[in-house]
Every structure is written in structure tokens, then in C-alpha cells.
Write a protein that holds these residues in place. Structure first.
Motif, mmCIF file in Angstrom:
data_model
loop_
_atom_site.group_PDB
_atom_site.id
_atom_site.type_symbol
_atom_site.label_atom_id
_atom_site.label_comp_id
_atom_site.label_asym_id
_atom_site.label_seq_id
_atom_site.Cartn_x
_atom_site.Cartn_y
_atom_site.Cartn_z
ATOM 1 N N GLN A 44 28.559 61.563 60.339
ATOM 2 C CA GLN A 44 29.394 60.388 60.582
ATOM 3 C C GLN A 44 28.816 59.528 61.693
ATOM 4 O O GLN A 44 28.166 60.048 62.617
ATOM 5 C CB GLN A 44 30.815 60.823 60.938
ATOM 6 C CG GLN A 44 31.569 61.324 59.708
ATOM 7 C CD GLN A 44 33.031 61.570 60.016
ATOM 8 O OE1 GLN A 44 33.353 62.477 60.771
ATOM 9 N NE2 GLN A 44 33.898 60.775 59.428
ATOM 10 N N GLN A 45 29.071 58.259 61.589
ATOM 11 C CA GLN A 45 28.734 57.277 62.619
ATOM 12 C C GLN A 45 29.089 57.834 64.001
ATOM 13 O O GLN A 45 30.212 58.287 64.206
ATOM 14 C CB GLN A 45 29.569 56.035 62.291
ATOM 15 C CG GLN A 45 29.608 54.936 63.293
ATOM 16 C CD GLN A 45 30.583 53.836 62.814
ATOM 17 O OE1 GLN A 45 31.072 53.840 61.676
ATOM 18 N NE2 GLN A 45 30.873 52.893 63.688
ATOM 19 N N GLY A 46 28.144 57.848 64.915
ATOM 20 C CA GLY A 46 28.417 58.319 66.275
ATOM 21 C C GLY A 46 27.988 59.759 66.519
ATOM 22 O O GLY A 46 27.850 60.181 67.664
ATOM 23 N N ASP A 47 27.767 60.528 65.439
ATOM 24 C CA ASP A 47 27.282 61.911 65.609
ATOM 25 C C ASP A 47 25.869 61.909 66.196
ATOM 26 O O ASP A 47 25.076 61.007 65.920
ATOM 27 C CB ASP A 47 27.205 62.641 64.242
ATOM 28 C CG ASP A 47 28.573 62.988 63.689
ATOM 29 O OD1 ASP A 47 29.572 62.779 64.399
ATOM 30 O OD2 ASP A 47 28.636 63.460 62.525
ATOM 31 N N VAL A 48 25.556 62.942 66.949
ATOM 32 C CA VAL A 48 24.177 63.116 67.414
ATOM 33 C C VAL A 48 23.303 63.433 66.199
ATOM 34 O O VAL A 48 23.668 64.256 65.364
ATOM 35 C CB VAL A 48 24.093 64.268 68.438
ATOM 36 C CG1 VAL A 48 22.644 64.573 68.796
ATOM 37 C CG2 VAL A 48 24.874 63.906 69.694
ATOM 38 N N ALA A 49 22.171 62.727 66.097
ATOM 39 C CA ALA A 49 21.323 62.874 64.910
ATOM 40 C C ALA A 49 20.593 64.212 64.940
ATOM 41 O O ALA A 49 19.919 64.532 65.920
ATOM 42 C CB ALA A 49 20.330 61.723 64.845
ATOM 43 N N ARG A 50 20.726 64.998 63.900
ATOM 44 C CA ARG A 50 20.078 66.310 63.850
ATOM 45 C C ARG A 50 19.175 66.495 62.644
ATOM 46 O O ARG A 50 18.311 67.351 62.636
ATOM 47 C CB ARG A 50 21.142 67.414 63.877
ATOM 48 C CG ARG A 50 21.884 67.470 65.225
ATOM 49 C CD ARG A 50 23.086 68.394 65.161
ATOM 50 N NE ARG A 50 22.727 69.692 64.620
ATOM 51 C CZ ARG A 50 23.545 70.474 63.911
ATOM 52 N NH1 ARG A 50 24.782 70.075 63.656
ATOM 53 N NH2 ARG A 50 23.147 71.640 63.448
ATOM 54 N N GLU A 113 13.725 67.405 64.868
ATOM 55 C CA GLU A 113 12.610 67.665 65.802
ATOM 56 C C GLU A 113 11.449 68.380 65.093
ATOM 57 O O GLU A 113 10.284 68.203 65.443
ATOM 58 C CB GLU A 113 13.068 68.418 67.070
ATOM 59 C CG GLU A 113 13.445 69.864 66.873
ATOM 60 C CD GLU A 113 14.895 70.038 66.407
ATOM 61 O OE1 GLU A 113 15.399 71.166 66.489
ATOM 62 O OE2 GLU A 113 15.534 69.041 65.925
ATOM 63 N N GLU A 114 11.780 69.141 64.049
ATOM 64 C CA GLU A 114 10.746 69.856 63.296
ATOM 65 C C GLU A 114 9.880 68.851 62.516
ATOM 66 O O GLU A 114 8.654 68.897 62.566
ATOM 67 C CB GLU A 114 11.432 70.815 62.311
ATOM 68 C CG GLU A 114 10.553 71.905 61.771
ATOM 69 C CD GLU A 114 10.342 73.049 62.759
ATOM 70 O OE1 GLU A 114 11.117 73.149 63.728
ATOM 71 O OE2 GLU A 114 9.377 73.807 62.558
ATOM 72 N N TYR A 115 10.557 67.950 61.830
ATOM 73 C CA TYR A 115 9.817 66.958 61.048
ATOM 74 C C TYR A 115 9.048 66.016 61.984
ATOM 75 O O TYR A 115 7.923 65.609 61.703
ATOM 76 C CB TYR A 115 10.770 66.175 60.145
ATOM 77 C CG TYR A 115 10.060 65.272 59.172
ATOM 78 C CD1 TYR A 115 9.628 65.743 57.941
ATOM 79 C CD2 TYR A 115 9.795 63.944 59.503
ATOM 80 C CE1 TYR A 115 8.953 64.913 57.056
ATOM 81 C CE2 TYR A 115 9.120 63.109 58.632
ATOM 82 C CZ TYR A 115 8.705 63.597 57.403
ATOM 83 O OH TYR A 115 8.022 62.768 56.543
#
Lengths: 228, 228
Positions: A44-50, A113-115
Motif C-alpha cells: 500500500q501507498q506509504g509502506d516501506v518498499a521491500r 536489496e538482493e536485486y
């Protein structure tokens, strides 16, 4: 069966096809496949991108809620498209959109972070990402131009002409499929769905195009460009 | 004096500051400085892209002519900003905008392919470009969201709030300078210049902000966000 050969639908996407066998093995360890039903979201909008990922099948919409609670669709992703490419080297990696399935959808996800580390070690992949981001930016600017038109018909025509030219620039009768439902496309163009249908029907009555469901055949590109 | 030390105004831009001394020497050979008067342009929409560069002083607008001959401003570049970053790894390197000086302006230009080769050999620079492109894309999406609002006041408020938050997210009275004339900003927001002035004055009368030329001081961010 190899990791790559399982996902033939991603072979056209350089962000997948430029991965070496070794990199694929590395990513495979950490890969997740998510099955979504219509209305499910990945983030969702605002989530930390993982996650960074790819659409294996189905279709997603990326949208934001505007101040007044309206849903504003920015982009529609179909099979083979990548997801969250802008997050890979963004300073504040916060998702700017909600990614929601508009039908049954499968996505392949890798930890961001892996990619990212794989990219840092693969200059072809890094180039592919640069060119993808440049293209994304170009697409956004096209949409910006579309939204700068006040009249709905101008927005629709500009949208159709863009699609027609990118599908076949020389063909006498460019034909293409709308990449999403009319409701979603109307939201991208910031017009009402009924307005989109009305304008399309009006252009068809004038003999400028043919409609068959999502199939559109432009009969007279020149007249469409100079429509009144 | 070294190439880099001559251009202190570019030190904040990673696409310049990440160049090694060797790369600077290499680029220096092929660098051009262009002095523009108001109204001069560097390149026009549709030209084959040949340069990548930086603004040394002054200000440029990037615009396109829309179907009906109107000028639509997409971006305003000030001292230290880079120019044509999207062209570096674009498949069809055609400028999408006309770049025109809005006052006396100096730009430093490098041949596109020369700078591109430097990037390929410098992974920090390549990362800086990735992050710049991601940021650009983010900026375009913000503008897209702004243009999706129908009412002028909503567009202006969204624009001001974006600026205020990026200038200082904690300050009780965020203060910032508009990055261009009101006429240019109105064009970015696709509203009339008079409408922009009217809305700003209206928000000032309500006590939500203070105007002093291009300086804007937001007095009540919360009320601004929930304006009616």
C-alpha cells in the motif's frame, strides 16, 4: 527446469533476461510467488518498499488515494511488466502507490536489496534499468501532456494516437488492444468512464475508428489528429 | 584551476561531483559553454539528442507545444540542475522538449555519447544517475497527481504542500521560494496565471500563508491541507 525457463513470459523484459544463470540461482533462493485475487494488494501507498518484482500473469493497477478519497490510477501492469523499479535506487524507498490486482494475478517478488546488489555487479542489467527508468519517465511525461488538455475528447484522442503510433507507425490502419478496462483507462485520463465511452462512440460514428471490445482499429489517423 | 573547481555551483549535483579527475579531464576536452539570452534555446522538441549538460547560471524552461499550439511547461531548471538526463540511455534519443532560456543563462554541455561512456566506466556515477532518474520519475508522478485535480485551488494547494514538505518537514512555518515566475508555475499546473495569483491571494487572506514576491511562508499547513 531452470529458474529462467520456467518464466518464459518474462523473457521479453531485459530486467529479467539480462540476469546471468548465477544471478538467477542467487535470486531464486529468496524469490517469492504471490497469488492474488481481484482486490488483493501487494503493498500500500506509504509502506516501506521491500520488494521488486514481475507480473507472471494477470493484471495490477497502481493507484493513490487523492485528498478527497478518490482513487487515481497511475499505471496498469500486465504480464511481463516489472513492479517497483523506481524503488531500486530511490533515496526514500517508500511505495508511492497501492498495487492492487484487478483480476487473478501472480507476481514473482525479490527482496529489493538482493536485486539491487545483483544490478551493482552486472553492468548490462544496470543499463537495462537505466533505459527502463528513462522510458518510464517518458511515459509519465506523455500522460502529463495528456492531462494538460482541458477537453475530454483531446485527452482521449492524444491517448489513442500515442498507442496507435507505438503499435505500428507505418500501417495504414493501426490496430491495438486497450491495455485495461475502459474504467481504468478513464481514471488514468482523469475523466469519467461514461465520458470515455461517449467520446469513443462519437469518434466511431464519425468513421475515425472501429471498436470491438478492447480492440481499437484507427481508420483515419490524420483526421483523428485534427479532430474538432 | 581544475575543471571541477571552476564550477562550484555544480558540486551539489552528484552527476558532476562523482566524476573522477581523470574523467573530468576527458570531458573537458569536449565541453562547450553556451551563453543564452532570454528566449534563446539550446535544442528544440524533435531534434536528435546530442548533448547532456548542466545549468551554470540562470534558468531554463522545458516545454512542448500542444496540438493547439499552446506552450506547456514541464519543468524548470535552475543553477546546478542537469539537462537531458533522460536522453543518456534512451532508445530513441530525440529531445522531447524545447529547452529555452527564461533569463540570461549559461550551460555546460558534453556530447551525449562521451558522458554516456564515462558513466559506463564509473559505477558511482551510474548509481547517481539511477537515483536521479528515479527522483525525476517521482517528480513527474507528483505533477500527474496535481493535474488530476479538477479545481485550481486543489492544484495550487497540492503544489504548495509538496514544496513545503520537501523544504522542511518539521518546521512550524515552512518557508520556501517559488522556483520560477508565477506565469511558469501556472503553466506547469495547467491553470491561468491570473488564477494562480487569485488563489494565492485568497489563501493569504484566509491566513494560511504569507506572500512576499516569490517567497512563500506557510502559516498553517494543516488548514492548508484541509482547505475547502
Amino acid at each position: 527446469m531452470g529458474f529462467s525457463s520456467r518464466y518464459v513470459q518474462l523473457h521479453g523484459n531485459p530486467l529479467f533476461s539480462q540476469l546471468t544463470a548465477e544471478e538467477q540461482d542467487r535470486l531464486k533462493e529468496r524469490a517469492e510467488i504471490l497469488s492474488l485475487a481481484r482486490g488483493d494488494y501487494i503493498y500500500q501507498q506509504g509502506d516501506v518498499a521491500r520488494y521488486f518484482g514481475f507480473v507472471l500473469s494477470g493484471s495490477l493497477k497502481l493507484y493513490r488515494l487523492t485528498q478527497d478519497g478518490q482513487e487515481k490510477v497511475f499505471r496498469i501492469l500486465n504480464t511481463g511488466d516489472q513492479l517497483a523499479e523506481g524503488m531500486l535506487f530511490s533515496i526514500h524507498a517508500i511505495y508511492h502507490f497501492t498495487a492492487m490486482a484487478v483480476e487473478n494475478t501472480e507476481v514473482l517478488l525479490f527482496p529489493l536489496e538482493e536485486y539491487r546488489e545483483v544490478i551493482l555487479g552486472n553492468s548490462e542489467l544496470s543499463l537495462a534499468l537505466l533505459s527502463t527508468l528513462a522510458q518510464m519517465e517518458q511515459d509519465s511525461l506523455e500522460t502529463l501532456e495528456i492531462l494538460s488538455f482541458k477537453k475530454s475528447i483531446d485527452r482521449v484522442v492524444r491517448y489513442l494516437v500515442g498507442r496507435a503510433l507505438s503499435s505500428c507507425s507505418r500501417c495504414m490502419a493501426p490496430k491495438f488492444e486497450l491495455p485495461a478496462t475502459k474504467r481504468l483507462i478513464a481514471s488514468q485520463l482523469s475523466i469519467q468512464p461514461e465520458t470515455l465511452s461517449r467520446v469513443l462512440n462519437q469518434l466511431e460514428r464519425k468513421g475515425l475508428l472501429l471498436l470491438e471490445g478492447r480492440q481499437i482499429c484507427i481508420l483515419d489517423l490524420e483526421k483523428l489528429l485534427t479532430h474538432e
